[in-house]
Design a protein around this motif. Structure first.
Motif, PDB file in Angstrom:
ATOM      1  N   ALA A   1       0.394  -1.392  -0.400  1.00  0.00           N
ATOM      2  CA  ALA A   1      -0.313   0.136  -0.130  1.00  0.00           C
ATOM      3  C   ALA A   1       0.964   0.995  -0.032  1.00  0.00           C
ATOM      4  N   ARG A   2       0.100   2.335  -0.281  1.00  0.00           N
ATOM      5  CA  ARG A   2       0.965   3.220  -0.167  1.00  0.00           C
ATOM      6  C   ARG A   2       0.068   4.169   0.747  1.00  0.00           C
ATOM      7  N   PRO A   3       0.605   5.138   1.247  1.00  0.00           N
ATOM      8  CA  PRO A   3       0.488   6.383   2.450  1.00  0.00           C
ATOM      9  C   PRO A   3      -0.326   7.706   1.011  1.00  0.00           C
ATOM     10  N   ARG A   4      -1.548   8.231   2.021  1.00  0.00           N
ATOM     11  CA  ARG A   4      -2.244   9.476   1.340  1.00  0.00           C
ATOM     12  C   ARG A   4      -1.415  10.623   1.796  1.00  0.00           C
ATOM     13  N   ALA A   5      -2.021  11.249   1.064  1.00  0.00           N
ATOM     14  CA  ALA A   5      -1.560  13.175   0.787  1.00  0.00           C
ATOM     15  C   ALA A   5      -1.242  13.305   2.389  1.00  0.00           C
ATOM     16  N   ALA A   6      -2.053  13.217   2.906  1.00  0.00           N
ATOM     17  CA  ALA A   6      -2.739  13.663   4.413  1.00  0.00           C
ATOM     18  C   ALA A   6      -1.716  12.746   5.612  1.00  0.00           C
ATOM     19  N   GLN A   7      -1.292  11.538   4.728  1.00  0.00           N
ATOM     20  CA  GLN A   7      -0.498  10.665   6.053  1.00  0.00           C
ATOM     21  C   GLN A   7       1.228  10.917   5.350  1.00  0.00           C
ATOM     22  N   LEU A   8       1.145  11.760   4.728  1.00  0.00           N
ATOM     23  CA  LEU A   8       3.189  11.642   3.609  1.00  0.00           C
ATOM     24  C   LEU A   8       3.272  13.139   4.177  1.00  0.00           C
ATOM     25  N   GLU A   9       2.634  13.988   4.421  1.00  0.00           N
ATOM     26  CA  GLU A   9       2.600  14.860   5.669  1.00  0.00           C
ATOM     27  C   GLU A   9       3.319  14.247   6.903  1.00  0.00           C
ATOM     28  N   ASN A  10       2.562  14.096   7.594  1.00  0.00           N
ATOM     29  CA  ASN A  10       1.967  13.166   8.921  1.00  0.00           C
ATOM     30  C   ASN A  10       3.110  12.623   9.284  1.00  0.00           C
ATOM     31  N   LEU A  11       4.375  11.539   7.808  1.00  0.00           N
ATOM     32  CA  LEU A  11       5.571  11.061   7.733  1.00  0.00           C
ATOM     33  C   LEU A  11       6.317  12.064   7.843  1.00  0.00           C
ATOM     34  N   ALA A  12       6.752  12.540   6.841  1.00  0.00           N
ATOM     35  CA  ALA A  12       7.764  13.802   6.680  1.00  0.00           C
ATOM     36  C   ALA A  12       7.708  15.210   8.081  1.00  0.00           C
ATOM     37  N   ALA A  13       6.639  14.940   9.521  1.00  0.00           N
ATOM     38  CA  ALA A  13       6.248  15.900  10.035  1.00  0.00           C
ATOM     39  C   ALA A  13       7.045  14.810  10.812  1.00  0.00           C
ATOM     40  N   VAL A  14       7.307  13.746  11.357  1.00  0.00           N
ATOM     41  CA  VAL A  14       7.547  12.724  12.654  1.00  0.00           C
ATOM     42  C   VAL A  14       9.584  12.300  11.500  1.00  0.00           C
ATOM     43  N   ARG A  15       9.376  12.930  10.622  1.00  0.00           N
ATOM     44  CA  ARG A  15      10.941  12.914   9.716  1.00  0.00           C
ATOM     45  C   ARG A  15      12.064  14.396  10.968  1.00  0.00           C
ATOM     46  N   ASP A  16      11.288  15.261  11.049  1.00  0.00           N
ATOM     47  CA  ASP A  16      11.836  16.041  11.022  1.00  0.00           C
ATOM     48  C   ASP A  16      12.112  16.067  12.316  1.00  0.00           C
ATOM     49  N   LEU A  17      11.760  15.272  13.493  1.00  0.00           N
ATOM     50  CA  LEU A  17      11.565  15.175  14.946  1.00  0.00           C
ATOM     51  C   LEU A  17      12.765  15.161  15.063  1.00  0.00           C
ATOM     52  N   GLY A  18      12.754  14.520  16.324  1.00  0.00           N
ATOM     53  CA  GLY A  18      14.376  13.839  17.155  1.00  0.00           C
ATOM     54  C   GLY A  18      13.653  13.353  17.818  1.00  0.00           C
ATOM     55  N   ALA A  19      14.252  12.069  18.206  1.00  0.00           N
ATOM     56  CA  ALA A  19      14.381  10.833  19.090  1.00  0.00           C
ATOM     57  C   ALA A  19      13.586  11.251  20.093  1.00  0.00           C
ATOM     58  N   ARG A  20      14.622  12.552  20.857  1.00  0.00           N
ATOM     59  CA  ARG A  20      13.775  13.027  21.934  1.00  0.00           C
ATOM     60  C   ARG A  20      11.951  13.642  22.234  1.00  0.00           C
ATOM     61  N   GLU A  21      11.385  14.162  20.878  1.00  0.00           N
ATOM     62  CA  GLU A  21      10.579  14.555  20.416  1.00  0.00           C
ATOM     63  C   GLU A  21       9.519  13.530  20.552  1.00  0.00           C
ATOM     64  N   ILE A  22      10.085  12.379  19.722  1.00  0.00           N
ATOM     65  CA  ILE A  22       9.313  11.285  19.858  1.00  0.00           C
ATOM     66  C   ILE A  22       9.049  10.447  21.034  1.00  0.00           C
ATOM     67  N   ALA A  23       9.557  10.448  22.001  1.00  0.00           N
ATOM     68  CA  ALA A  23       9.484   9.705  23.126  1.00  0.00           C
ATOM     69  C   ALA A  23       8.650  10.415  23.679  1.00  0.00           C
ATOM     70  N   GLU A  24       8.831  11.624  23.381  1.00  0.00           N
ATOM     71  CA  GLU A  24       7.959  12.573  24.287  1.00  0.00           C
ATOM     72  C   GLU A  24       6.660  12.287  23.838  1.00  0.00           C
ATOM     73  N   ARG A  25       6.279  12.319  22.858  1.00  0.00           N
ATOM     74  CA  ARG A  25       4.662  11.777  21.893  1.00  0.00           C
ATOM     75  C   ARG A  25       4.803  10.984  22.529  1.00  0.00           C
ATOM     76  N   LEU A  26       5.127   9.905  22.090  1.00  0.00           N
ATOM     77  CA  LEU A  26       4.866   8.503  22.838  1.00  0.00           C
ATOM     78  C   LEU A  26       4.718   8.295  24.066  1.00  0.00           C
ATOM     79  N   THR A  27       4.847   9.120  24.940  1.00  0.00           N
ATOM     80  CA  THR A  27       4.294   8.734  26.593  1.00  0.00           C
ATOM     81  C   THR A  27       3.485   9.388  26.651  1.00  0.00           C
ATOM     82  N   THR A  28       2.947  10.686  25.930  1.00  0.00           N
ATOM     83  CA  THR A  28       1.987  11.218  25.769  1.00  0.00           C
ATOM     84  C   THR A  28       0.692  10.898  25.516  1.00  0.00           C
ATOM     85  N   ARG A  29       0.988   9.642  24.874  1.00  0.00           N
ATOM     86  CA  ARG A  29      -0.653   9.844  24.264  1.00  0.00           C
ATOM     87  C   ARG A  29      -0.365   8.360  24.275  1.00  0.00           C
TER      88      ARG A  29
END
Length: 146
Positions: A118-146
Motif C-alpha cells: 500500500a501507499r500512504p495518502r497525501a495527509a499521511q505523507l505530511e504526517n510522515l514528513a513531520a515525524v521525520r523532522d522530529l528528534g528521538a527525544r521529541e518522539i519519545a515525548e509524543r509516545l509517552t503523552t499518547r
C-alpha cells in the motif's frame, strides 16, 4: 418363452438411452461453443484492461515543465520510499505500532507500507514528513503523552 413385459421394458430403455444420447450430443456441442466464446471474451477483456492501464498511466504523467509557482501553491510534492520508512523506523528503534501511533495509523498499515502493498495518502505523507523532522527525544515525548 420370454416375458412380454421384460422385452417391452428393455426396448423402452434402449430407445430412451438413444434419445438421451442425441440430446447430450447437442448440449455438448453448445457447451464447447460457449466455452470458446467465453475464452475469446476473456482475451478481449484482458487486452482492453491492458490498454486502459497503458492509457491511464500515460494520462497520469505530469508535464516536465512544472512552474515553481504551482509547487509553492500546491505545497511541496512528497515522495514515499518503503525502504526509507523501514530504515527510519529501525533507526529510531520503534515497533510498527509505535511508529503508526506517531503518524496516526495502525501498525499493520506501517507494515503494508514497508512491504509495498500500500501507499500512504497525501495527509499521511505530511504526517510522515513531520515525524521525520522530529528528534528521538521529541518522539519519545509524543509516545509517552499518547
Amino acid at each position: 418363452m420370454p416375458n412380454i413385459a421384460s422385452i417391452l421394458k428393455a426396448e423402452i430403455s434402449r430407445v430412451a438411452r438413444k434419445e438421451v444420447r442425441a440430446e447430450i450430443e447437442t448440449l455438448k456441442k453448445a457447451s464447447v461453443a460457449h466455452r470458446s466464446s467465453i475464452a475469446e471474451l476473456r482475451r478481449q477483456v484482458n487486452s482492453l484492461e491492458k490498454e486502459l492501464r497503458r492509457v491511464a498511466k500515460g494520462a497520469k504523467r505530469p508535464s516536465t515543465a512544472v512552474d515553481s509557482d504551482n509547487d509553492a501553491a500546491a505545497g511541496t510534492k512528497r515522495r514515499f520510499s518503503a525502504s526509507r520508512l523501514t530504515a527510519h523506523r529501525a533507526k529510531l528503534g520503534l515497533s510498527a505500532a509505535s511508529y503508526g501511533q506517531l503518524i496516526g495509523v495502525s501498525g499493520q498499515t506501517i507494515y503494508h507500507w514497508e512491504q509495498g502493498k500500500a501507499r500512504p495518502r497525501a495527509a499521511q505523507l505530511e504526517n510522515l514528513a513531520a515525524v521525520r523532522d522530529l528528534g528521538a527525544r521529541e518522539i519519545a515525548e509524543r509516545l509517552t503523552t499518547r
